[in-house]
Design an enzyme around this catalytic site. Sequence first.
Site, mmCIF file in Angstrom:
data_model
loop_
_atom_site.group_PDB
_atom_site.id
_atom_site.type_symbol
_atom_site.label_atom_id
_atom_site.label_comp_id
_atom_site.label_asym_id
_atom_site.label_seq_id
_atom_site.Cartn_x
_atom_site.Cartn_y
_atom_site.Cartn_z
ATOM 1 N N THR A 123 -51.975 -59.889 -57.583
ATOM 2 C CA THR A 123 -50.946 -60.759 -57.971
ATOM 3 C C THR A 123 -50.234 -60.965 -59.429
ATOM 4 O O THR A 123 -51.081 -60.745 -60.289
ATOM 5 C CB THR A 123 -51.602 -62.262 -57.632
ATOM 6 O OG1 THR A 123 -50.684 -63.307 -57.913
ATOM 7 C CG2 THR A 123 -53.081 -62.556 -58.313
ATOM 8 N N ASP A 124 -49.196 -61.546 -59.673
ATOM 9 C CA ASP A 124 -48.674 -61.397 -61.176
ATOM 10 C C ASP A 124 -49.313 -62.684 -61.635
ATOM 11 O O ASP A 124 -49.198 -62.926 -62.842
ATOM 12 C CB ASP A 124 -47.258 -61.804 -60.793
ATOM 13 C CG ASP A 124 -46.779 -62.926 -60.279
ATOM 14 O OD1 ASP A 124 -47.598 -63.629 -59.547
ATOM 15 O OD2 ASP A 124 -45.637 -63.530 -60.219
ATOM 16 N N GLU A 125 -50.255 -63.606 -61.168
ATOM 17 C CA GLU A 125 -50.697 -64.688 -61.504
ATOM 18 C C GLU A 125 -51.744 -64.157 -62.673
ATOM 19 O O GLU A 125 -52.309 -64.929 -63.530
ATOM 20 C CB GLU A 125 -51.286 -65.499 -60.854
ATOM 21 C CG GLU A 125 -50.248 -66.249 -59.818
ATOM 22 C CD GLU A 125 -50.991 -67.404 -59.328
ATOM 23 O OE1 GLU A 125 -51.841 -68.069 -59.615
ATOM 24 O OE2 GLU A 125 -50.067 -67.857 -58.137
ATOM 25 N N TYR A 149 -58.551 -69.033 -59.229
ATOM 26 C CA TYR A 149 -57.802 -68.271 -58.097
ATOM 27 C C TYR A 149 -57.369 -67.022 -59.156
ATOM 28 O O TYR A 149 -58.021 -65.782 -58.785
ATOM 29 C CB TYR A 149 -56.651 -68.774 -57.292
ATOM 30 C CG TYR A 149 -55.861 -67.646 -56.889
ATOM 31 C CD1 TYR A 149 -56.266 -66.906 -55.820
ATOM 32 C CD2 TYR A 149 -54.566 -67.434 -57.448
ATOM 33 C CE1 TYR A 149 -55.433 -65.735 -55.181
ATOM 34 C CE2 TYR A 149 -53.971 -66.345 -56.760
ATOM 35 C CZ TYR A 149 -54.101 -65.511 -55.725
ATOM 36 O OH TYR A 149 -53.397 -64.534 -55.237
ATOM 37 N N LYS A 153 -59.064 -63.059 -59.076
ATOM 38 C CA LYS A 153 -58.159 -61.997 -58.893
ATOM 39 C C LYS A 153 -57.980 -60.758 -60.015
ATOM 40 O O LYS A 153 -58.271 -59.588 -59.783
ATOM 41 C CB LYS A 153 -56.703 -62.198 -58.290
ATOM 42 C CG LYS A 153 -56.602 -62.913 -57.123
ATOM 43 C CD LYS A 153 -56.810 -61.959 -55.966
ATOM 44 C CE LYS A 153 -55.747 -60.996 -55.523
ATOM 45 N NZ LYS A 153 -56.141 -60.266 -54.368
HETATM 46 P P1 NAD Z 1 -53.750 -65.699 -46.902
HETATM 47 O O1 NAD Z 1 -54.814 -66.699 -47.375
HETATM 48 O O2 NAD Z 1 -52.734 -66.029 -46.027
HETATM 49 O O3 NAD Z 1 -54.889 -64.711 -45.905
HETATM 50 C C1 NAD Z 1 -55.819 -64.277 -46.455
HETATM 51 C C2 NAD Z 1 -56.779 -63.558 -45.383
HETATM 52 O O4 NAD Z 1 -57.830 -63.156 -45.777
HETATM 53 C C3 NAD Z 1 -56.891 -64.459 -43.981
HETATM 54 O O5 NAD Z 1 -56.673 -63.708 -42.870
HETATM 55 C C4 NAD Z 1 -58.397 -64.822 -44.475
HETATM 56 O O6 NAD Z 1 -59.171 -65.018 -43.016
HETATM 57 C C5 NAD Z 1 -58.902 -63.302 -44.870
HETATM 58 N N1 NAD Z 1 -60.304 -63.539 -45.425
HETATM 59 C C6 NAD Z 1 -60.637 -64.454 -46.460
HETATM 60 N N2 NAD Z 1 -61.812 -64.255 -46.970
HETATM 61 C C7 NAD Z 1 -62.128 -63.073 -46.268
HETATM 62 C C8 NAD Z 1 -63.585 -62.367 -46.277
HETATM 63 N N3 NAD Z 1 -64.614 -62.595 -47.021
HETATM 64 N N4 NAD Z 1 -63.389 -61.052 -45.557
HETATM 65 C C9 NAD Z 1 -62.591 -60.974 -44.628
HETATM 66 N N5 NAD Z 1 -61.489 -61.520 -44.466
HETATM 67 C C10 NAD Z 1 -61.131 -62.644 -45.603
HETATM 68 O O7 NAD Z 1 -53.247 -64.638 -48.007
HETATM 69 P P2 NAD Z 1 -51.816 -64.308 -48.412
HETATM 70 O O8 NAD Z 1 -50.844 -65.130 -48.862
HETATM 71 O O9 NAD Z 1 -51.706 -63.352 -47.171
HETATM 72 O O10 NAD Z 1 -52.286 -63.137 -49.590
HETATM 73 C C11 NAD Z 1 -52.964 -61.754 -49.087
HETATM 74 C C12 NAD Z 1 -53.298 -61.132 -50.405
HETATM 75 O O11 NAD Z 1 -51.900 -60.863 -51.210
HETATM 76 C C13 NAD Z 1 -54.091 -61.767 -51.290
HETATM 77 O O12 NAD Z 1 -55.108 -60.890 -51.919
HETATM 78 C C14 NAD Z 1 -53.394 -62.419 -52.321
HETATM 79 O O13 NAD Z 1 -54.166 -62.539 -53.441
HETATM 80 C C15 NAD Z 1 -52.247 -61.355 -52.512
HETATM 81 N N6 NAD Z 1 -50.946 -61.919 -53.102
HETATM 82 C C16 NAD Z 1 -50.401 -62.977 -52.375
HETATM 83 C C17 NAD Z 1 -48.949 -63.528 -52.726
HETATM 84 C C18 NAD Z 1 -48.519 -64.648 -52.319
HETATM 85 O O14 NAD Z 1 -47.377 -65.133 -52.369
HETATM 86 N N7 NAD Z 1 -49.107 -65.428 -50.915
HETATM 87 C C19 NAD Z 1 -48.516 -62.841 -53.874
HETATM 88 C C20 NAD Z 1 -49.028 -61.827 -54.518
HETATM 89 C C21 NAD Z 1 -50.220 -61.415 -53.855
HETATM 90 O O1 DAU Z 2 -47.437 -65.433 -57.714
HETATM 91 C C1 DAU Z 2 -48.192 -65.192 -56.809
HETATM 92 C C2 DAU Z 2 -48.964 -66.238 -55.993
HETATM 93 O O2 DAU Z 2 -48.003 -67.022 -55.519
HETATM 94 C C3 DAU Z 2 -49.947 -65.766 -55.164
HETATM 95 O O3 DAU Z 2 -51.029 -64.935 -55.829
HETATM 96 C C4 DAU Z 2 -50.753 -66.819 -54.607
HETATM 97 O O4 DAU Z 2 -51.586 -66.401 -53.566
HETATM 98 C C5 DAU Z 2 -49.703 -67.763 -53.788
HETATM 99 O O5 DAU Z 2 -50.406 -68.857 -53.261
HETATM 100 C C6 DAU Z 2 -48.681 -68.226 -54.833
HETATM 101 O O6 DAU Z 2 -49.086 -69.084 -56.006
HETATM 102 P P1 DAU Z 2 -48.337 -70.128 -56.200
HETATM 103 O O7 DAU Z 2 -49.303 -71.338 -56.993
HETATM 104 O O8 DAU Z 2 -47.037 -70.076 -57.235
HETATM 105 O O9 DAU Z 2 -47.829 -70.549 -54.847
HETATM 106 P P2 DAU Z 2 -47.529 -72.223 -54.029
HETATM 107 O O10 DAU Z 2 -46.858 -72.052 -52.748
HETATM 108 O O11 DAU Z 2 -49.002 -72.943 -54.226
HETATM 109 O O12 DAU Z 2 -46.621 -72.957 -55.245
HETATM 110 C C7 DAU Z 2 -45.568 -72.517 -55.345
HETATM 111 C C8 DAU Z 2 -44.799 -73.467 -56.511
HETATM 112 O O13 DAU Z 2 -44.845 -74.843 -56.097
HETATM 113 C C9 DAU Z 2 -45.976 -73.730 -57.430
HETATM 114 O O14 DAU Z 2 -45.263 -73.870 -58.904
HETATM 115 C C10 DAU Z 2 -46.467 -75.218 -57.174
HETATM 116 C C11 DAU Z 2 -45.505 -75.783 -56.399
HETATM 117 N N1 DAU Z 2 -45.756 -76.766 -55.151
HETATM 118 C C12 DAU Z 2 -46.650 -76.299 -54.371
HETATM 119 C C13 DAU Z 2 -47.165 -76.966 -53.455
HETATM 120 C C14 DAU Z 2 -48.149 -76.382 -52.288
HETATM 121 C C15 DAU Z 2 -45.341 -78.070 -54.994
HETATM 122 O O15 DAU Z 2 -44.571 -78.473 -56.046
HETATM 123 N N2 DAU Z 2 -45.554 -78.829 -54.092
HETATM 124 C C16 DAU Z 2 -46.494 -78.264 -53.182
HETATM 125 O O16 DAU Z 2 -46.920 -79.242 -52.178
#
Ligand code: NAD
Ligand code: DAU
Length: 334
Positions: A123-125, A149, A153
């Site tokens: 992630t970019d975080e 988190y 990562k």
């Molecule tokens: P998600 O939470 O929707 O899915 C995570 C999956 O991992 C789930 O299916 C869960 O059951 C599985 N999991 C959790 N713990 C496990 C374990 N110990 N063994 C096997 N499986 C396990 O997450 P997502 O949003 O799809 O993100 C996927 C990946 O991409 C993550 O690594 C996250 O850090 C990265 N990522 C997410 C975003 C975003 O915006 N969502 C952006 C950049 C990177």
């Molecule tokens: O940048 C990549 C990341 O983006 C991933 O690594 C994470 O897995 C993914 O969850 C996401 O993180 P964020 O914290 O940016 O995503 P989230 O959807 O939780 O929140 C997006 C923005 O919206 C953040 O600034 C918080 C705000 N927010 C979120 C929720 C859930 C609200 O204002 N209200 C809310 O209820």
Amino acid sequence: MKLLITGGAGFIGSNFVRHILNKYPDYQVINLDLLTYAGNLENLRDIEKNQNYQFVKGDIADKKLVGDLVKDVDVIVNFAAESHVDRSILDSAAFIRTNVVGTHNLLEAAKNAGGKRFHHVSTDEVFGHLEPGDPAFNESTPYAPRSPYSASKAASDHLVRAYFHTFGLPVTISNCSNNYGPFQFPEKLHGLFITNLLEGKKIPVYGDGTQVRDWLFVEDHCGAIDKIIHDGKIGETYCVGGDCEKPNIGITRKILEILGKDEEMIEYVKDRPGHDRRYAINFGKIKRELGWEPKTDFDTGMKKTVEWYQANEAWWRDIKSGEYLKYYEKQYGK
Ligand code: NAD
Ligand code: DAU
């Protein structure tokens, strides 16, 4: 090619499993997923009978299971993680266990199986956050995570790189910005706000809503990982982003506009502790070297996303009511 995709029942992982099976009909996919609260086999109903697809319920931190699975594959793509920042603030233990210990276990297995190709989805975080006007993150930005988190990562990224330098494990890493699109769990911004509005509920904007994220449609992220596992240079990191910086209030207003609702539905609530102000990604390297860039513009991606939640009400209602967990208990035990 045979792939072990971990976390393939989650949001991005399930989109990626589908992407691979549709695009490469002769590839085989094993999806290893623990089915935590975020994993949902409904995300993969349409491909579950595909001859080239196998689901294994299990933990990436399980030595024996992972050791056995890894022997037989060409590439590991690691999506499995605890992914929600707010949950990491409430309780971070599972984040350390899965994101750090789990990734370490996968790396060990890949090394012990003779050095399997390993792609780590990050992630970019990990770069921390930006002030307005700062240049976007790139592959040389120092790591400065600010939430449990992102710290977990960051630790996993360091381990992946250490296995490249120390053991010559053929690794790549992608650091991607915020994804949105079909199958996103309704705890994240888009999923929560769209489904709340469809239920006639208010939407909780944290703080003043001016925090900025760089949004990428999930299918474009899948395309980037596809490019990296095929053409990426071993040992390299690629930053992946949407060229789409928007404040949260901008996303909120867009969702309200598409659904024909007004601003009365917004509830400004207490801010997230340590809330990162701004993320932005410079994806020049992957564009230059691998020819990848996002294809889905913001308006199209937002419309597709809202329409998907409208058309898949049973999917998110089962999640919000907790009904989907009962199915797994029946199928796999608690
Ligand atoms: P998600 O939470 O929707 O899915 C995570 C999956 O991992 C789930 O299916 C869960 O059951 C599985 N999991 C959790 N713990 C496990 C374990 N110990 N063994 C096997 N499986 C396990 O997450 P997502 O949003 O799809 O993100 C996927 C990946 O991409 C993550 O690594 C996250 O850090 C990265 N990522 C997410 C975003 C975003 O915006 N969502 C952006 C950049 C990177
Ligand atoms: O940048 C990549 C990341 O983006 C991933 O690594 C994470 O897995 C993914 O969850 C996401 O993180 P964020 O914290 O940016 O995503 P989230 O959807 O939780 O929140 C997006 C923005 O919206 C953040 O600034 C918080 C705000 N927010 C979120 C929720 C859930 C609200 O204002 N209200 C809310 O209820």
